[in-house]
Design a protein around this motif. Structure first.
Motif, PDB file in Angstrom:
ATOM      1  N   MET A   1      10.491  -6.637  -4.406  1.00 27.34           N
ATOM      2  CA  MET A   1      10.873  -5.241  -4.429  1.00 27.34           C
ATOM      3  C   MET A   1      10.499  -4.632  -5.778  1.00 27.34           C
ATOM      4  O   MET A   1      10.632  -5.300  -6.815  1.00 27.34           O
ATOM      5  CB  MET A   1      12.382  -5.117  -4.209  1.00 27.34           C
ATOM      6  N   PRO A   2      10.018  -3.396  -5.794  1.00 29.10           N
ATOM      7  CA  PRO A   2       9.710  -2.757  -7.079  1.00 29.10           C
ATOM      8  C   PRO A   2      10.962  -2.684  -7.947  1.00 29.10           C
ATOM      9  O   PRO A   2      12.062  -2.428  -7.452  1.00 29.10           O
ATOM     10  CB  PRO A   2       9.245  -1.353  -6.670  1.00 29.10           C
ATOM     11  N   ARG A   3      10.794  -2.921  -9.225  1.00 26.39           N
ATOM     12  CA  ARG A   3      11.913  -2.770 -10.146  1.00 26.39           C
ATOM     13  C   ARG A   3      12.174  -1.288 -10.373  1.00 26.39           C
ATOM     14  O   ARG A   3      11.246  -0.470 -10.381  1.00 26.39           O
ATOM     15  CB  ARG A   3      11.620  -3.478 -11.472  1.00 26.39           C
ATOM     16  N   LEU A   4      13.444  -0.955 -10.538  1.00 29.02           N
ATOM     17  CA  LEU A   4      13.839   0.434 -10.695  1.00 29.02           C
ATOM     18  C   LEU A   4      14.254   0.664 -12.139  1.00 29.02           C
ATOM     19  O   LEU A   4      15.139  -0.010 -12.658  1.00 29.02           O
ATOM     20  CB  LEU A   4      15.012   0.737  -9.758  1.00 29.02           C
TER      21      LEU A   4
ATOM     22  N   GLY B   1      11.264   5.480 -14.308  1.00 27.38           N
ATOM     23  CA  GLY B   1      10.620   5.496 -12.997  1.00 27.38           C
ATOM     24  C   GLY B   1      11.360   6.362 -11.999  1.00 27.38           C
ATOM     25  O   GLY B   1      10.740   7.140 -11.251  1.00 27.38           O
ATOM     26  N   LEU B   2      12.691   6.243 -11.966  1.00 23.91           N
ATOM     27  CA  LEU B   2      13.471   7.057 -11.037  1.00 23.91           C
ATOM     28  C   LEU B   2      13.433   8.526 -11.444  1.00 23.91           C
ATOM     29  O   LEU B   2      13.380   9.417 -10.587  1.00 23.91           O
ATOM     30  CB  LEU B   2      14.915   6.550 -10.980  1.00 23.91           C
ATOM     31  N   THR B   3      13.439   8.783 -12.724  1.00 21.13           N
ATOM     32  CA  THR B   3      13.305  10.168 -13.208  1.00 21.13           C
ATOM     33  C   THR B   3      11.997  10.778 -12.723  1.00 21.13           C
ATOM     34  O   THR B   3      11.962  11.925 -12.247  1.00 21.13           O
ATOM     35  CB  THR B   3      13.363  10.204 -14.745  1.00 21.13           C
ATOM     36  N   ASP B   4      10.921  10.014 -12.827  1.00 23.25           N
ATOM     37  CA  ASP B   4       9.615  10.508 -12.379  1.00 23.25           C
ATOM     38  C   ASP B   4       9.604  10.769 -10.873  1.00 23.25           C
ATOM     39  O   ASP B   4       9.006  11.758 -10.409  1.00 23.25           O
ATOM     40  CB  ASP B   4       8.527   9.504 -12.743  1.00 23.25           C
ATOM     41  N   LEU B   5      10.254   9.888 -10.102  1.00 19.96           N
ATOM     42  CA  LEU B   5      10.283  10.072  -8.649  1.00 19.96           C
ATOM     43  C   LEU B   5      11.030  11.343  -8.267  1.00 19.96           C
ATOM     44  O   LEU B   5      10.546  12.142  -7.452  1.00 19.96           O
ATOM     45  CB  LEU B   5      10.941   8.865  -7.975  1.00 19.96           C
ATOM     46  N   TYR B   6      12.205  11.535  -8.839  1.00 14.99           N
ATOM     47  CA  TYR B   6      12.961  12.754  -8.550  1.00 14.99           C
ATOM     48  C   TYR B   6      12.182  14.003  -8.974  1.00 14.99           C
ATOM     49  O   TYR B   6      12.153  15.017  -8.260  1.00 14.99           O
ATOM     50  CB  TYR B   6      14.302  12.733  -9.280  1.00 14.99           C
ATOM     51  N   SER B   7      11.560  13.946 -10.138  1.00 15.35           N
ATOM     52  CA  SER B   7      10.820  15.100 -10.645  1.00 15.35           C
ATOM     53  C   SER B   7       9.624  15.424  -9.761  1.00 15.35           C
ATOM     54  O   SER B   7       9.330  16.602  -9.481  1.00 15.35           O
ATOM     55  CB  SER B   7      10.360  14.840 -12.086  1.00 15.35           C
TER      56      SER B   7
ATOM     57  N   GLY C   1       9.811  10.312  -0.532  1.00 18.28           N
ATOM     58  CA  GLY C   1      11.127  10.261   0.085  1.00 18.28           C
ATOM     59  C   GLY C   1      11.507   8.846   0.499  1.00 18.28           C
ATOM     60  O   GLY C   1      12.665   8.427   0.342  1.00 18.28           O
ATOM     61  N   GLU C   2      10.550   8.103   1.018  1.00 20.34           N
ATOM     62  CA  GLU C   2      10.824   6.714   1.383  1.00 20.34           C
ATOM     63  C   GLU C   2      11.143   5.874   0.150  1.00 20.34           C
ATOM     64  O   GLU C   2      12.032   5.012   0.176  1.00 20.34           O
ATOM     65  CB  GLU C   2       9.629   6.136   2.142  1.00 20.34           C
ATOM     66  N   ARG C   3      10.441   6.128  -0.927  1.00 13.44           N
ATOM     67  CA  ARG C   3      10.708   5.375  -2.169  1.00 13.44           C
ATOM     68  C   ARG C   3      12.050   5.758  -2.786  1.00 13.44           C
ATOM     69  O   ARG C   3      12.636   4.981  -3.551  1.00 13.44           O
ATOM     70  CB  ARG C   3       9.563   5.601  -3.147  1.00 13.44           C
TER      71      ARG C   3
ATOM     72  N   GLY D   1       0.809  -1.214   0.000  1.00 18.15           N
ATOM     73  CA  GLY D   1       0.000   0.000   0.000  1.00 18.15           C
ATOM     74  C   GLY D   1       0.844   1.267   0.000  1.00 18.15           C
ATOM     75  O   GLY D   1       0.417   2.299  -0.522  1.00 18.15           O
ATOM     76  N   GLU D   2       2.035   1.178   0.574  1.00 14.42           N
ATOM     77  CA  GLU D   2       2.946   2.325   0.606  1.00 14.42           C
ATOM     78  C   GLU D   2       3.864   2.356  -0.614  1.00 14.42           C
ATOM     79  O   GLU D   2       4.734   3.215  -0.710  1.00 14.42           O
ATOM     80  CB  GLU D   2       3.784   2.283   1.891  1.00 14.42           C
ATOM     81  N   ARG D   3       3.687   1.390  -1.505  1.00 14.09           N
ATOM     82  CA  ARG D   3       4.441   1.282  -2.759  1.00 14.09           C
ATOM     83  C   ARG D   3       5.925   1.005  -2.528  1.00 14.09           C
ATOM     84  O   ARG D   3       6.773   1.288  -3.369  1.00 14.09           O
ATOM     85  CB  ARG D   3       4.259   2.535  -3.621  1.00 14.09           C
ATOM     86  N   LEU D   4       6.228   0.409  -1.372  1.00 10.71           N
ATOM     87  CA  LEU D   4       7.595  -0.021  -1.082  1.00 10.71           C
ATOM     88  C   LEU D   4       7.802  -1.480  -1.457  1.00 10.71           C
ATOM     89  O   LEU D   4       8.943  -1.963  -1.496  1.00 10.71           O
ATOM     90  CB  LEU D   4       7.918   0.200   0.397  1.00 10.71           C
ATOM     91  N   LEU D   5       6.710  -2.197  -1.700  1.00 15.54           N
ATOM     92  CA  LEU D   5       6.739  -3.565  -2.209  1.00 15.54           C
ATOM     93  C   LEU D   5       5.708  -3.700  -3.316  1.00 15.54           C
ATOM     94  O   LEU D   5       4.740  -2.929  -3.373  1.00 15.54           O
ATOM     95  CB  LEU D   5       6.416  -4.584  -1.099  1.00 15.54           C
ATOM     96  N   ASP D   6       5.921  -4.687  -4.177  1.00 14.84           N
ATOM     97  CA  ASP D   6       4.960  -5.005  -5.233  1.00 14.84           C
ATOM     98  C   ASP D   6       4.454  -6.424  -5.042  1.00 14.84           C
ATOM     99  O   ASP D   6       5.163  -7.295  -4.506  1.00 14.84           O
ATOM    100  CB  ASP D   6       5.617  -4.926  -6.620  1.00 14.84           C
TER     101      ASP D   6
END
Length: 207
Positions: free
Chosen positions: A69-72, A76-82, A147-149, A55-60
């Motif tokens: 673990m979610p694949r990186l 995806g990482l670009t979207d998270l930073y943005s 931030g956790e992700r 639910g917190e999107r720390l696991l899939d």
């Protein structure tokens, strides 16, 4: 709180901590029975904890069953930073009048830039404090979530030099500088990382 609830909360917090610390590589399948033995509990609290972390999107949830673990990926990482950048800049732009920083004592002046775990924790702490400027608790929770992700990636940011100097600059401007200057410091912080996204992903997980 019942003993079962206490055990479930202990497992949840412990499992979340090792995930945030980057113990498991992106895409790793988590073995419920092994984790139950590690935490000295039955399978049920481990499964319940994993469901919370999904639910917190720390696991899939794995398509074939189980948890991973979610694949990186680069995108995806670009979207998270943005997204993180957008949230922090919004907090600075819409800072509520009278917001005080006097009760916040940043940790980064007393830590070593080579202590990557401490730097990652100080980074999360600083951005959460800035998020509180908006006066909207939903804003803070959004920054906490992204931030956790990002936490395990922040631990891998050793390829970037002067990380503490970046945090000090952002803090100095967020505390007393013009909003536009603080936002520019935040933009530069994220721009450095967006340029290095492919280097911040374990090679086997790049897509």
């Amino acid at each position: 709180m019942s003993p079962e609830a206490v055990a479930a909360e202990r497992v949840y917090r412990g499992l979340k901590q090792v995930i945030l610390e980057g113990r498991f590589a992106p895409g790793t399948m988590l073995v419920v029975t092994s984790l139950a033995r590690e935490f000295g509990t039955s399978i049920a609290p481990v499964r319940d904890s994993m469901q919370r972390l999904v639910g917190e999107r720390l696991l899939d949830l794995h398509i074939g069953g189980g948890f991973q673990m979610p694949r990186l990926t680069v995108d995806g990482l670009t979207d998270l930073y943005s997204w993180h950048q957008d949230l922090i800049k919004l907090a600075l732009k819409f800072r509520r009048s009278g917001t005080s920083s006097s009760d916040y004592q940043p940790a980064f002046p007393s830590i070593d830039d080579n202590d990557t775990h401490a730097v990652a924790e100080a980074t999360a702490e600083l951005f959460l404090h800035i998020a509180s400027y908006s006066g909207n608790p939903e804003h803070v929770e959004a920054v906490r979530s992204v931030g956790e992700r990002l936490h395990a990636t922040r631990i891998r940011e050793t390829k970037l030099s002067n990380r503490l100097h970046e945090l000090e600059r952002i803090w100095a401007l967020a505390r007393s500088g013009p909003s536009r200057d603080a936002q520019e410091a935040v933009r530069r912080y994220h721009r450095r990382r967006l340029r290095q996204v492919s280097r911040l992903i374990p090679s086997e997980d790049q897509v």
